[in-house]
Design an enzyme around this catalytic site. Structure first.
Site, PDB file in Angstrom:
ATOM      1  CB  SER A 167     -18.130  80.682  26.296  1.00 24.02           C
ATOM      2  OG  SER A 167     -18.539  81.214  27.555  1.00 24.02           O
TER       3      SER A 167
ATOM      4  CB  ILE B  15     -25.993  82.913  26.917  1.00 30.99           C
ATOM      5  CG1 ILE B  15     -26.780  81.625  27.201  1.00 30.99           C
ATOM      6  CG2 ILE B  15     -26.937  84.099  26.764  1.00 30.99           C
ATOM      7  CD1 ILE B  15     -27.457  81.590  28.572  1.00 30.99           C
TER       8      ILE B  15
ATOM      9  CG  ASP C 166     -11.849  88.855  37.465  1.00 30.29           C
ATOM     10  OD1 ASP C 166     -13.063  88.797  37.743  1.00 30.29           O
ATOM     11  OD2 ASP C 166     -10.980  88.227  38.084  1.00 30.29           O
ATOM     12  CB  VAL C 167     -17.316  91.052  36.193  1.00 33.47           C
ATOM     13  CG1 VAL C 167     -17.429  91.125  34.679  1.00 33.47           C
ATOM     14  CG2 VAL C 167     -17.711  89.676  36.711  1.00 33.47           C
TER      15      VAL C 167
ATOM     16  CG  ASN D 299     -23.699  86.220  29.168  1.00 34.26           C
ATOM     17  OD1 ASN D 299     -24.673  85.466  29.156  1.00 34.26           O
ATOM     18  ND2 ASN D 299     -22.455  85.784  28.940  1.00 34.26           N
TER      19      ASN D 299
ATOM     20  CE1 TYR E  87     -26.283  80.912  38.306  1.00 38.96           C
ATOM     21  CE2 TYR E  87     -28.482  79.963  38.365  1.00 38.96           C
ATOM     22  CZ  TYR E  87     -27.459  80.552  37.655  1.00 38.96           C
ATOM     23  OH  TYR E  87     -27.600  80.801  36.309  1.00 38.96           O
TER      24      TYR E  87
ATOM     25  CE  LYS F 155     -27.433  84.145  37.107  1.00 33.63           C
ATOM     26  NZ  LYS F 155     -26.743  85.025  36.147  1.00 33.63           N
TER      27      LYS F 155
ATOM     28  CB  VAL G 269     -29.117  77.831  27.951  1.00 31.82           C
ATOM     29  CG1 VAL G 269     -28.776  78.169  26.504  1.00 31.82           C
ATOM     30  CG2 VAL G 269     -30.222  78.740  28.479  1.00 31.82           C
TER      31      VAL G 269
ATOM     32  CB  THR H 191     -23.890  77.030  27.810  1.00 27.59           C
ATOM     33  OG1 THR H 191     -24.231  76.945  29.190  1.00 27.59           O
ATOM     34  CG2 THR H 191     -24.922  77.852  27.076  1.00 27.59           C
TER      35      THR H 191
HETATM   36  P1  NAP Z   1     -20.695  79.905  30.097  1.00 33.21           P
HETATM   37  O1  NAP Z   1     -20.438  79.530  28.688  1.00 33.21           O
HETATM   38  O2  NAP Z   1     -19.945  79.231  31.186  1.00 33.21           O
HETATM   39  O3  NAP Z   1     -20.511  81.488  30.198  1.00 33.21           O
HETATM   40  C1  NAP Z   1     -20.161  82.176  31.351  1.00 33.21           C
HETATM   41  C2  NAP Z   1     -19.267  83.340  30.919  1.00 33.21           C
HETATM   42  O4  NAP Z   1     -19.005  84.155  32.059  1.00 33.21           O
HETATM   43  C3  NAP Z   1     -17.930  82.852  30.364  1.00 33.21           C
HETATM   44  O5  NAP Z   1     -17.746  83.405  29.069  1.00 33.21           O
HETATM   45  C4  NAP Z   1     -16.900  83.388  31.349  1.00 33.21           C
HETATM   46  O6  NAP Z   1     -15.746  83.844  30.663  1.00 33.21           O
HETATM   47  C5  NAP Z   1     -17.656  84.548  31.989  1.00 33.21           C
HETATM   48  N1  NAP Z   1     -17.162  84.827  33.342  1.00 33.21           N
HETATM   49  C6  NAP Z   1     -17.218  84.025  34.430  1.00 33.21           C
HETATM   50  N2  NAP Z   1     -16.622  84.614  35.475  1.00 33.21           N
HETATM   51  C7  NAP Z   1     -16.190  85.828  35.030  1.00 33.21           C
HETATM   52  C8  NAP Z   1     -15.498  86.911  35.636  1.00 33.21           C
HETATM   53  N3  NAP Z   1     -15.091  86.874  36.919  1.00 33.21           N
HETATM   54  N4  NAP Z   1     -15.228  88.016  34.884  1.00 33.21           N
HETATM   55  C9  NAP Z   1     -15.623  88.056  33.593  1.00 33.21           C
HETATM   56  N5  NAP Z   1     -16.274  87.068  32.964  1.00 33.21           N
HETATM   57  C10 NAP Z   1     -16.548  85.968  33.684  1.00 33.21           C
HETATM   58  O7  NAP Z   1     -22.225  79.692  30.471  1.00 33.21           O
HETATM   59  P2  NAP Z   1     -23.578  80.360  29.921  1.00 33.21           P
HETATM   60  O8  NAP Z   1     -24.618  79.351  30.145  1.00 33.21           O
HETATM   61  O9  NAP Z   1     -23.405  80.953  28.570  1.00 33.21           O
HETATM   62  O10 NAP Z   1     -23.802  81.511  31.011  1.00 33.21           O
HETATM   63  C11 NAP Z   1     -24.059  82.849  30.685  1.00 33.21           C
HETATM   64  C12 NAP Z   1     -25.055  83.450  31.675  1.00 33.21           C
HETATM   65  O11 NAP Z   1     -26.307  82.785  31.535  1.00 33.21           O
HETATM   66  C13 NAP Z   1     -24.671  83.315  33.148  1.00 33.21           C
HETATM   67  O12 NAP Z   1     -24.928  84.530  33.824  1.00 33.21           O
HETATM   68  C14 NAP Z   1     -25.586  82.220  33.656  1.00 33.21           C
HETATM   69  O13 NAP Z   1     -25.840  82.341  35.033  1.00 33.21           O
HETATM   70  C15 NAP Z   1     -26.816  82.466  32.806  1.00 33.21           C
HETATM   71  N6  NAP Z   1     -27.709  81.303  32.672  1.00 33.21           N
HETATM   72  C16 NAP Z   1     -27.281  80.139  32.148  1.00 33.21           C
HETATM   73  C17 NAP Z   1     -28.159  79.067  32.038  1.00 33.21           C
HETATM   74  C18 NAP Z   1     -27.735  77.729  31.471  1.00 33.21           C
HETATM   75  O14 NAP Z   1     -28.455  76.745  31.655  1.00 33.21           O
HETATM   76  N7  NAP Z   1     -26.653  77.649  30.741  1.00 33.21           N
HETATM   77  C19 NAP Z   1     -29.477  79.213  32.457  1.00 33.21           C
HETATM   78  C20 NAP Z   1     -29.888  80.426  32.984  1.00 33.21           C
HETATM   79  C21 NAP Z   1     -29.000  81.476  33.079  1.00 33.21           C
HETATM   80  P3  NAP Z   1     -14.241  83.690  31.252  1.00 33.21           P
HETATM   81  O15 NAP Z   1     -14.140  82.305  31.819  1.00 33.21           O
HETATM   82  O16 NAP Z   1     -13.374  83.954  30.057  1.00 33.21           O
HETATM   83  O17 NAP Z   1     -14.100  84.753  32.271  1.00 33.21           O
END
Ligand code: NAP
Length: 252
Positions: free
Chosen positions: A16, A18, A59-60, A85, A150, A154, A183, A185
């Site tokens: 999903s 990023i 599962d990380v 990620n 959080y 980070k 972002v 998402t």
């Molecule tokens: P997202 O679509 O919710 O993606 C998060 C991903 O992490 C999901 O694909 C989820 O997959 C996976 N995940 C969560 N827990 C997990 C676990 N225990 N084991 C393995 N995979 C796991 O949101 P996103 O915005 O793309 O986030 C991606 C990264 O960008 C994150 O590290 C987030 O902190 C960072 N970020 C996001 C933003 C923002 O505004 N969106 C801004 C700055 C940084 P499953 O549910 O299938 O496990």
């Protein structure tokens, strides 16, 4: 574009947001990509849309799951690129933050990065090319209200990035972090929903609350983050090491 031809990339949270965009971009550059996450159905659907991609459940937070997943990923060849990620977020005023919630966030966002990076050290060290890109956040560079857990996670990722970059500087591996603002998402949607329910504001007002943190006044798109990931993985980016690159529209 074939800058990543012959390279194998693992993207955690690749089903999903990023992670998926980064996987698509690296695959477009010729990499064979392995998407990891907990939800296998979603991973498989995503992998079906990317040439040669493999979906592997992981599962990380579970060391055994990480070990098994990386062993499976490695069956197709040594891993050259790791995009850490996978991440989770929540909003809590500090006085309402309990230890369970603190630990839940650190377990995925920090310990998960530790476990997955450990899992590829052998591959990276025995190769003439290696890249680790950690998806941190602007919350890894500065503070913000209601996200102390959080933010701490980070900042830890940025610290780990800088330390490993120096530790491995004499190898062919670079370690960098990407630090985006909001972002568009599912994760940002969660923040919008929290603002709406906690403050009774409209969706437009909640979105405005997030976009005002970006001087460009907008949500960042996943493809923009993916492009920075690809740049850091480019063979010519070897000199870029130990950086925490803010993608935030120029926030001071
Ligand atoms: P997202 O679509 O919710 O993606 C998060 C991903 O992490 C999901 O694909 C989820 O997959 C996976 N995940 C969560 N827990 C997990 C676990 N225990 N084991 C393995 N995979 C796991 O949101 P996103 O915005 O793309 O986030 C991606 C990264 O960008 C994150 O590290 C987030 O902190 C960072 N970020 C996001 C933003 C923002 O505004 N969106 C801004 C700055 C940084 P499953 O549910 O299938 O496990």
């Amino acid at each position: 574009m074939s800058e990543f031809a012959g390279r194998r990339a693992v993207i955690t949270g690749g089903g999903s947001g990023i992670g998926l965009a980064a996987a698509k971009r690296l695959a477009a550059g010729g990499a064979s990509v392995v998407l990891m996450g907990r939800k296998l159905d979603r991973l498989e659907e995503a992998a079906n849309g990317i040439d040669g991609a493999l979906a592997v459940q992981c599962d990380v937070t579970d060391a055994g799951s990480v070990e098994a997943a990386f062993a499976k990923a490695r069956e197709g060849g040594a891993i050259n690129i790791l995009v850490n990620n996978a991440g989770i977020a929540s909003g809590r005023p500090f006085h309402k933050l309990d230890e369970a919630e603190w630990r839940r966030i650190q377990d995925v966002n920090v310990d998960g990065v530790f476990r997955c990076t450990k899992a590829v050290v052998g591959d990276l060290m025995s190769s003439d090319y290696g890249r680790v890109v950690n998806i941190a956040s602007v919350a890894g560079l500065r503070g913000g209200p209601y996200i102390s857990h959080y933010c701490a996670s980070k900042h830890a990722v940025v610290g780990m990035t800088k330390a490993l970059a120096v530790e491995w500087a004499q190898t062919k591996v670079t370690v960098n972090a990407v630090c985006p603002g909001y972002v568009e998402t599912d994760m940002a949607e969660g923040a919008i929903q929290t603002i709406m329910s906690n403050t009774k504001r409209s969706r437009d007002e909640a979105v405005a609350e997030l976009t005002k943190m970006n001087p460009q006044g907008r949500m960042i798109q996943v493809e923009e983050v993916a492009e920075t990931v690809a740049w850091l993985c480019h063979p010519n980016s070897f000199t870029v090491n130990g950086q925490a690159i803010a993608l935030d529209g120029g926030a001071p």
